[in-house]
Design a protein around this motif. Structure first.
Motif, mmCIF file in Angstrom:
data_model
loop_
_atom_site.group_PDB
_atom_site.id
_atom_site.type_symbol
_atom_site.label_atom_id
_atom_site.label_comp_id
_atom_site.label_asym_id
_atom_site.label_seq_id
_atom_site.Cartn_x
_atom_site.Cartn_y
_atom_site.Cartn_z
ATOM 1 N N ALA A 152 0.841 -1.210 0.000
ATOM 2 C CA ALA A 152 0.000 0.000 0.000
ATOM 3 C C ALA A 152 0.871 1.253 0.000
ATOM 4 N N ALA A 153 1.920 1.254 0.817
ATOM 5 C CA ALA A 153 2.784 2.443 0.878
ATOM 6 C C ALA A 153 3.403 2.724 -0.485
ATOM 7 N N THR A 154 3.809 1.665 -1.158
ATOM 8 C CA THR A 154 4.429 1.845 -2.480
ATOM 9 C C THR A 154 3.403 2.348 -3.492
ATOM 10 N N ILE A 155 2.269 1.658 -3.536
ATOM 11 C CA ILE A 155 1.299 1.976 -4.594
ATOM 12 C C ILE A 155 0.566 3.280 -4.317
ATOM 13 N N ILE A 156 0.166 3.512 -3.074
ATOM 14 C CA ILE A 156 -0.521 4.776 -2.775
ATOM 15 C C ILE A 156 0.461 5.940 -2.920
ATOM 16 N N GLY A 157 1.726 5.696 -2.573
ATOM 17 C CA GLY A 157 2.745 6.724 -2.796
ATOM 18 C C GLY A 157 2.855 7.084 -4.268
ATOM 19 N N MET A 158 2.699 6.094 -5.127
ATOM 20 C CA MET A 158 2.832 6.327 -6.566
ATOM 21 C C MET A 158 1.551 6.878 -7.190
ATOM 22 N N LEU A 159 0.397 6.306 -6.785
ATOM 23 C CA LEU A 159 -0.873 6.636 -7.467
ATOM 24 C C LEU A 159 -1.774 7.568 -6.671
ATOM 25 N N GLY A 160 -1.517 7.645 -5.364
ATOM 26 C CA GLY A 160 -2.468 8.330 -4.496
ATOM 27 C C GLY A 160 -3.547 7.337 -4.089
ATOM 28 N N PRO A 161 -4.309 7.669 -3.004
ATOM 29 C CA PRO A 161 -5.323 6.716 -2.537
ATOM 30 C C PRO A 161 -6.506 6.650 -3.500
ATOM 31 N N GLY A 162 -7.250 5.528 -3.424
ATOM 32 C CA GLY A 162 -8.441 5.401 -4.260
ATOM 33 C C GLY A 162 -8.552 4.029 -4.879
ATOM 34 N N PRO A 163 -9.627 3.828 -5.639
ATOM 35 C CA PRO A 163 -9.889 2.507 -6.230
ATOM 36 C C PRO A 163 -8.778 2.040 -7.173
ATOM 37 N N GLU A 164 -8.165 2.987 -7.869
ATOM 38 C CA GLU A 164 -7.092 2.630 -8.807
ATOM 39 C C GLU A 164 -5.916 1.994 -8.051
ATOM 40 N N ALA A 165 -5.583 2.583 -6.890
ATOM 41 C CA ALA A 165 -4.488 2.046 -6.074
ATOM 42 C C ALA A 165 -4.881 0.684 -5.504
ATOM 43 N N ASP A 166 -6.122 0.565 -5.058
ATOM 44 C CA ASP A 166 -6.597 -0.719 -4.505
ATOM 45 C C ASP A 166 -6.496 -1.813 -5.566
ATOM 46 N N ASP A 167 -6.900 -1.464 -6.780
ATOM 47 C CA ASP A 167 -6.867 -2.429 -7.874
ATOM 48 C C ASP A 167 -5.429 -2.838 -8.198
ATOM 49 N N ALA A 168 -4.531 -1.862 -8.230
ATOM 50 C CA ALA A 168 -3.117 -2.172 -8.512
ATOM 51 C C ALA A 168 -2.526 -3.020 -7.385
ATOM 52 N N GLY A 169 -2.972 -2.758 -6.156
ATOM 53 C CA GLY A 169 -2.509 -3.569 -5.013
ATOM 54 C C GLY A 169 -2.968 -5.013 -5.152
ATOM 55 N N GLN A 170 -4.247 -5.184 -5.510
ATOM 56 C CA GLN A 170 -4.769 -6.552 -5.703
ATOM 57 C C GLN A 170 -3.998 -7.247 -6.818
#
Lengths: 156, 197
Positions: B39-57
């Motif tokens: 989450a820290a990596t992806i939210i850091g890159m994309l910002g919070p939201g469904p797009e980040a959640d999807d990339a995390g999954q």
């Protein structure tokens, strides 16, 4: 009286900046680390530069978000392909077929050998075989001549 | 079913082995163990939201699909970070394509706000978070990746270079430019009177 160091202007800005970044991350070799530490103690401008970098890093670390919404692991598991069970089922089917074919092959081999031995045992005394191999394989005497000429006269 | 206490003590390798054997509970534990990291990596890159959640999954689904290929040459943390950063960069490319296609050329898109100007008005904690987030989004994607790995995740310069498959010198030059820009964008947070409180 010793004058405090002025920030060394001979070092390009980028090099000084990246050296400070490596210093903060404790990545400099020990001697270089000690030299920079000594210079920081004497150079207020350089010290301020280091403080600003540390503060910037702390601000980024402190305020960055590091969590997905509740139930993330469940959402991941829902997206997993059903693959783990499929290979197991396929593997079980493969093993069952393998075992069945192996048993069938053993039965066929035993029957073939048995029939062959039986035929061979009759060869010297009966049958139409002309050789041991023909007898073992249960073959009659087959030649082009006997295939073409049908002889229906009863044996005398 | 894995006993929660015992499972917590299991090493990554043990959980990976069970997951390879088709044990979903073991894989769930791995997800729970590393989701904050990802989450820290992806939210850091994309910002919070469904797009980040999807990339995390997608990051964990990729791990699952390649679980037999992971031989432990790097730690699972680093392996996951590498997948996560690639997923994030891929999502950003998609986002940029979309932005170019659908937004007019004279607009910079959603990240066009001036973080420094906003921050002058208010520096409350929630807004500080917003400020940092928007400042990160202001950085070019490849600079942001270096900042996320090197500053946020605490990877060394060498590890960051290995994860991004670039030279250490490139990491430092990108970090130099990124930190210069961040210092300007985060100026209200970095004043001595602010950091000392």
């Amino acid at each position: 009286m010793t004058q405090p160091h002025r920030t060394d202007r001979r070092i390009p800005n980028a090099a000084r900046h990246t050296r400070l970044l490596r210093f903060i991350a404790d990545e400099l070799p020990p001697d270089e680390h000690a030299r920079l530490e000594a210079r920081l103690a004497d150079d207020p401008a350089l010290r301020e530069e280091a403080r600003a970098l540390t503060a910037m890093q702390a601000a980024v670390t402190e305020h960055a978000e590091a969590a997905f919404d509740e139930g993330f692991s469940g959402r991941v598991l829902q997206r997993l392909p059903a693959a783990p069970d499929a290979p197991q089922a396929a593997e079980r089917l493969y093993e069952a077929l393998h075992s069945a074919f192996l048993r069938l092959a053993i039965v066929v081999v035993v029957l073939t050998v048995g029939i062959g031995l039986y035929n061979a045992s009759l060869y010297p005394h009966a049958g139409t075989a002309q050789s041991f191999v023909e007898a073992a394989m249960g073959l009659p005497d087959v030649s082009l001549e006997s295939a073409l000429v049908y002889d229906d006269r009863p044996d005398e | 079913m894995l006993d929660a206490m015992a499972a917590g003590a299991l090493s990554d390798q043990a959980l990976l082995q069970r997951a390879r054997d088709g044990n979903h509970d073991a894989f769930r534990l791995l997800v729970e163990r590393y989701e904050d990291q990802v989450a820290a990596t992806i939210i850091g890159m994309l910002g919070p939201g469904p797009e980040a959640d999807d990339a995390g999954q997608e990051t964990f689904v990729r791990l699952y699909e390649r679980i037999d290929q992971f031989r432990g040459d790097s730690t699972l943390r680093t392996y996951l970070t590498r997948i996560a950063i690639n997923q994030a960069l891929q999502a950003l490319r998609k986002r940029n394509r979309w932005t170019r296609r659908f937004l007019s050329r004279d607009r910079d898109g959603p990240a066009a706000a001036d973080p420094a100007a906003d921050a002058r008005d208010d520096v409350e904690t929630a807004e500080e978070k917003q400020l940092v987030h928007r400042a990160l989004q202001e950085l070019p994607d490849h600079y942001r990746a270096v900042v996320v790995l090197r500053l946020l995740q605490g990877y060394s310069t060498r590890e960051t270079a290995a994860i991004l498959d670039i030279a250490e010198g490139t990491v430092m030059s990108r970090l130099y430019r990124a930190t210069n820009k961040l210092q300007a964008l985060l100026a209200p947070l970095l004043r001595p009177e602010h950091t000392s409180t």
